[in-house]
Design a protein around this motif. Structure first.
Motif, PDB file in Angstrom:
ATOM      1  N   HIS A  30     -87.221  35.610 -16.270  1.00  0.00           N
ATOM      2  CA  HIS A  30     -86.737  36.000 -14.946  1.00  0.00           C
ATOM      3  C   HIS A  30     -87.598  35.358 -13.854  1.00  0.00           C
ATOM      4  O   HIS A  30     -87.067  34.807 -12.879  1.00  0.00           O
ATOM      5  CB  HIS A  30     -86.753  37.524 -14.806  1.00  0.00           C
ATOM      6  CG  HIS A  30     -86.445  37.997 -13.428  1.00  0.00           C
ATOM      7  ND1 HIS A  30     -85.166  38.007 -12.920  1.00  0.00           N
ATOM      8  CD2 HIS A  30     -87.251  38.421 -12.427  1.00  0.00           C
ATOM      9  CE1 HIS A  30     -85.203  38.443 -11.672  1.00  0.00           C
ATOM     10  NE2 HIS A  30     -86.454  38.698 -11.351  1.00  0.00           N
ATOM     11  N   GLU A  31     -88.908  35.440 -13.999  1.00  0.00           N
ATOM     12  CA  GLU A  31     -89.801  34.864 -12.999  1.00  0.00           C
ATOM     13  C   GLU A  31     -89.626  33.353 -12.900  1.00  0.00           C
ATOM     14  O   GLU A  31     -89.647  32.791 -11.805  1.00  0.00           O
ATOM     15  CB  GLU A  31     -91.253  35.230 -13.307  1.00  0.00           C
ATOM     16  CG  GLU A  31     -91.536  36.705 -13.053  1.00  0.00           C
ATOM     17  CD  GLU A  31     -92.914  37.148 -13.507  1.00  0.00           C
ATOM     18  OE1 GLU A  31     -93.572  36.438 -14.306  1.00  0.00           O
ATOM     19  OE2 GLU A  31     -93.340  38.235 -13.063  1.00  0.00           O
ATOM     20  N   GLU A  32     -89.435  32.683 -14.030  1.00  0.00           N
ATOM     21  CA  GLU A  32     -89.225  31.232 -14.021  1.00  0.00           C
ATOM     22  C   GLU A  32     -87.904  30.883 -13.335  1.00  0.00           C
ATOM     23  O   GLU A  32     -87.834  29.926 -12.565  1.00  0.00           O
ATOM     24  CB  GLU A  32     -89.254  30.684 -15.456  1.00  0.00           C
ATOM     25  CG  GLU A  32     -89.147  29.175 -15.530  1.00  0.00           C
ATOM     26  CD  GLU A  32     -90.282  28.440 -14.833  1.00  0.00           C
ATOM     27  OE1 GLU A  32     -90.025  27.329 -14.314  1.00  0.00           O
ATOM     28  OE2 GLU A  32     -91.417  28.951 -14.787  1.00  0.00           O
ATOM     29  N   ARG A  33     -86.850  31.663 -13.595  1.00  0.00           N
ATOM     30  CA  ARG A  33     -85.562  31.423 -12.922  1.00  0.00           C
ATOM     31  C   ARG A  33     -85.700  31.590 -11.413  1.00  0.00           C
ATOM     32  O   ARG A  33     -85.161  30.797 -10.643  1.00  0.00           O
ATOM     33  CB  ARG A  33     -84.496  32.390 -13.446  1.00  0.00           C
ATOM     34  CG  ARG A  33     -83.763  31.909 -14.665  1.00  0.00           C
ATOM     35  CD  ARG A  33     -82.520  32.751 -14.957  1.00  0.00           C
ATOM     36  NE  ARG A  33     -82.734  34.180 -14.951  1.00  0.00           N
ATOM     37  CZ  ARG A  33     -83.091  34.910 -16.005  1.00  0.00           C
ATOM     38  NH1 ARG A  33     -83.285  34.330 -17.165  1.00  0.00           N
ATOM     39  NH2 ARG A  33     -83.249  36.211 -15.894  1.00  0.00           N
ATOM     40  N   GLU A  34     -86.410  32.623 -10.994  1.00  0.00           N
ATOM     41  CA  GLU A  34     -86.610  32.856  -9.568  1.00  0.00           C
ATOM     42  C   GLU A  34     -87.418  31.725  -8.934  1.00  0.00           C
ATOM     43  O   GLU A  34     -87.129  31.303  -7.816  1.00  0.00           O
ATOM     44  CB  GLU A  34     -87.278  34.206  -9.320  1.00  0.00           C
ATOM     45  CG  GLU A  34     -86.357  35.377  -9.550  1.00  0.00           C
ATOM     46  CD  GLU A  34     -85.126  35.329  -8.651  1.00  0.00           C
ATOM     47  OE1 GLU A  34     -85.277  35.195  -7.424  1.00  0.00           O
ATOM     48  OE2 GLU A  34     -84.004  35.404  -9.181  1.00  0.00           O
ATOM     49  N   LYS A  35     -88.424  31.241  -9.655  1.00  0.00           N
ATOM     50  CA  LYS A  35     -89.225  30.122  -9.157  1.00  0.00           C
ATOM     51  C   LYS A  35     -88.352  28.879  -8.985  1.00  0.00           C
ATOM     52  O   LYS A  35     -88.411  28.205  -7.957  1.00  0.00           O
ATOM     53  CB  LYS A  35     -90.379  29.839 -10.120  1.00  0.00           C
ATOM     54  CG  LYS A  35     -91.258  28.678  -9.721  1.00  0.00           C
ATOM     55  CD  LYS A  35     -92.328  28.425 -10.755  1.00  0.00           C
ATOM     56  CE  LYS A  35     -93.060  27.139 -10.453  1.00  0.00           C
ATOM     57  NZ  LYS A  35     -93.884  26.700 -11.574  1.00  0.00           N
ATOM     58  N   ARG A  36     -87.538  28.561 -10.008  1.00  0.00           N
ATOM     59  CA  ARG A  36     -86.637  27.399  -9.923  1.00  0.00           C
ATOM     60  C   ARG A  36     -85.630  27.573  -8.794  1.00  0.00           C
ATOM     61  O   ARG A  36     -85.313  26.623  -8.081  1.00  0.00           O
ATOM     62  CB  ARG A  36     -85.915  27.175 -11.247  1.00  0.00           C
ATOM     63  CG  ARG A  36     -86.785  26.533 -12.298  1.00  0.00           C
ATOM     64  CD  ARG A  36     -85.974  26.019 -13.478  1.00  0.00           C
ATOM     65  NE  ARG A  36     -85.076  26.999 -14.027  1.00  0.00           N
ATOM     66  CZ  ARG A  36     -85.348  27.790 -15.060  1.00  0.00           C
ATOM     67  NH1 ARG A  36     -86.502  27.705 -15.659  1.00  0.00           N
ATOM     68  NH2 ARG A  36     -84.450  28.650 -15.498  1.00  0.00           N
ATOM     69  N   ARG A  37     -85.129  28.785  -8.613  1.00  0.00           N
ATOM     70  CA  ARG A  37     -84.176  29.052  -7.538  1.00  0.00           C
ATOM     71  C   ARG A  37     -84.811  28.784  -6.184  1.00  0.00           C
ATOM     72  O   ARG A  37     -84.230  28.127  -5.323  1.00  0.00           O
ATOM     73  CB  ARG A  37     -83.680  30.500  -7.624  1.00  0.00           C
ATOM     74  CG  ARG A  37     -82.673  30.869  -6.567  1.00  0.00           C
ATOM     75  CD  ARG A  37     -82.250  32.347  -6.709  1.00  0.00           C
ATOM     76  NE  ARG A  37     -81.328  32.721  -5.690  1.00  0.00           N
ATOM     77  CZ  ARG A  37     -81.672  33.073  -4.450  1.00  0.00           C
ATOM     78  NH1 ARG A  37     -82.938  33.092  -4.097  1.00  0.00           N
ATOM     79  NH2 ARG A  37     -80.763  33.398  -3.567  1.00  0.00           N
ATOM     80  N   THR A  38     -86.024  29.284  -5.987  1.00  0.00           N
ATOM     81  CA  THR A  38     -86.738  29.072  -4.730  1.00  0.00           C
ATOM     82  C   THR A  38     -86.995  27.588  -4.499  1.00  0.00           C
ATOM     83  O   THR A  38     -86.781  27.072  -3.399  1.00  0.00           O
ATOM     84  CB  THR A  38     -88.072  29.850  -4.728  1.00  0.00           C
ATOM     85  OG1 THR A  38     -87.784  31.241  -4.861  1.00  0.00           O
ATOM     86  CG2 THR A  38     -88.863  29.608  -3.470  1.00  0.00           C
ATOM     87  N   GLU A  39     -87.439  26.881  -5.543  1.00  0.00           N
ATOM     88  CA  GLU A  39     -87.691  25.441  -5.420  1.00  0.00           C
ATOM     89  C   GLU A  39     -86.410  24.687  -5.092  1.00  0.00           C
ATOM     90  O   GLU A  39     -86.426  23.743  -4.295  1.00  0.00           O
ATOM     91  CB  GLU A  39     -88.311  24.903  -6.706  1.00  0.00           C
ATOM     92  CG  GLU A  39     -89.734  25.378  -6.933  1.00  0.00           C
ATOM     93  CD  GLU A  39     -90.273  25.016  -8.297  1.00  0.00           C
ATOM     94  OE1 GLU A  39     -89.497  24.602  -9.191  1.00  0.00           O
ATOM     95  OE2 GLU A  39     -91.497  25.163  -8.495  1.00  0.00           O
ATOM     96  N   THR A  40     -85.307  25.103  -5.681  1.00  0.00           N
ATOM     97  CA  THR A  40     -84.023  24.455  -5.413  1.00  0.00           C
ATOM     98  C   THR A  40     -83.601  24.666  -3.970  1.00  0.00           C
ATOM     99  O   THR A  40     -83.157  23.724  -3.299  1.00  0.00           O
ATOM    100  CB  THR A  40     -82.936  24.985  -6.370  1.00  0.00           C
ATOM    101  OG1 THR A  40     -83.327  24.687  -7.714  1.00  0.00           O
ATOM    102  CG2 THR A  40     -81.580  24.364  -6.084  1.00  0.00           C
ATOM    103  N   LEU A  41     -83.743  25.884  -3.480  1.00  0.00           N
ATOM    104  CA  LEU A  41     -83.377  26.162  -2.087  1.00  0.00           C
ATOM    105  C   LEU A  41     -84.241  25.358  -1.122  1.00  0.00           C
ATOM    106  O   LEU A  41     -83.742  24.833  -0.122  1.00  0.00           O
ATOM    107  CB  LEU A  41     -83.486  27.658  -1.797  1.00  0.00           C
ATOM    108  CG  LEU A  41     -82.467  28.543  -2.518  1.00  0.00           C
ATOM    109  CD1 LEU A  41     -82.769  30.016  -2.262  1.00  0.00           C
ATOM    110  CD2 LEU A  41     -81.052  28.198  -2.110  1.00  0.00           C
TER     111      LEU A  41
END
Length: 90
Positions: A43-54
């Motif tokens: 979950h934390e990795e997905r959130e990190k990737r999401r933030t980086e993508t945005l």
């Protein structure tokens, strides 16, 4: 500090889970802790990737990117007598 979490599951699911834990030489509590840690890490990795993508999308929309053709031209120049400097963000 450790705490207890209770969850209601049907008997078949509980029995299968306990059998799998036993087959791995673990008790169901240990296996459940491993699953929870893995779930939280994913979950934390997905959130990190999401933030980086945005952030990347914001940069692109603001015009801060390097054209792919410029990158390929730069890479093609590597090792040649006319090796160029890395392209800069626009």
């Amino acid at each position: 500090m450790q705490e207890t979490i209770r969850a209601r599951v049907d008997t078949a699911l509980k029995n299968k889970f306990e059998a799998i834990a036993k087959s791995q030489g673990k008790n169901s509590s240990h296996l459940l802790r491993e699953f929870m840690v893995d779930f939280i890490n994913r979950h934390e990795e997905r959130e990190k990737r999401r933030t980086e993508t945005l952030l990347a999308i914001e940069s692109i929309e603001a015009g801060r990117y390097i054209d792919g053709e410029e990158v390929f031209a730069w890479l093609d120049s590597w090792g040649s007598e006319t090796e160029s400097d890395a392209p800069e963000c626009g």
